[in-house]
Design a protein around this motif. Sequence first.
Motif, PDB file in Angstrom:
ATOM      1  N   ARG A 121       6.757 -41.236  51.588  1.00 17.38           N
ATOM      2  CA  ARG A 121       7.544 -40.513  50.590  1.00 17.38           C
ATOM      3  C   ARG A 121       8.891 -41.191  50.304  1.00 17.38           C
TER       4      ARG A 121
ATOM      5  N   ARG B 169      11.097 -36.318  47.217  1.00 19.18           N
ATOM      6  CA  ARG B 169      10.484 -35.097  47.740  1.00 19.18           C
ATOM      7  C   ARG B 169      10.648 -33.936  46.757  1.00 19.18           C
TER       8      ARG B 169
ATOM      9  N   TRP C 190       6.321 -31.481  55.654  1.00 20.63           N
ATOM     10  CA  TRP C 190       6.945 -32.787  55.410  1.00 20.63           C
ATOM     11  C   TRP C 190       6.257 -33.921  56.163  1.00 20.63           C
TER      12      TRP C 190
ATOM     13  N   CYS D 280       3.401 -34.377  53.141  1.00 16.23           N
ATOM     14  CA  CYS D 280       3.736 -34.484  51.713  1.00 16.23           C
ATOM     15  C   CYS D 280       4.079 -35.940  51.428  1.00 16.23           C
TER      16      CYS D 280
ATOM     17  N   GLY E  36       4.979 -37.159  48.431  1.00 10.89           N
ATOM     18  CA  GLY E  36       5.942 -37.331  47.343  1.00 10.89           C
ATOM     19  C   GLY E  36       5.324 -37.797  46.048  1.00 10.89           C
TER      20      GLY E  36
ATOM     21  N   GLU F  13      14.449 -39.098  48.643  1.00  7.58           N
ATOM     22  CA  GLU F  13      14.354 -38.836  50.077  1.00  7.58           C
ATOM     23  C   GLU F  13      15.598 -39.411  50.764  1.00  7.58           C
TER      24      GLU F  13
END
Length: 106
Positions: free
Chosen positions: A36, A39, A77, A80, A82, A100
């Motif tokens: 990522r 975010r 997180w 994820c 992104g 991020e």
Amino acid sequence: MQRQQKKPMTDCEKTKKYFVGPVATEFVAAKTGVWRVVRPDVTIEDCIFCGTCRKHCPADVVTVAKEDPNSGVYFDWDYCKGCGICANICPKQCIAMIPEEGVCKL
Ligand code: SF4
Ligand code: SF4
């Protein structure tokens, strides 16, 4: 009629040695959160808790909690990545993709 020429043998075929390259012997689920660079960030005041972001997230990392007192949209997180699909699909456009922390800006 033209005769088809026989394909010359490769070195591998001549020596019967085949190189298959590196082969994974163990599968470990990658924590895609490390990919990522941006975010999702929800403006919760505008959210209608429709769940569209959750349904379309390819990593299935969104939790939409409508009930008080913990109402909100939560992300895992660790996973994820992104991708921004949730932000693009949100009917209220209340998900922004923000940089991020700790990622170099180009
Ligand atoms: S898609 Fe948008 S409005 Fe719907 S639950 Fe997700 S953040 Fe809220
Ligand atoms: S950015 Fe992509 S992976 Fe992360 S919650 Fe949104 S849709 Fe899922």
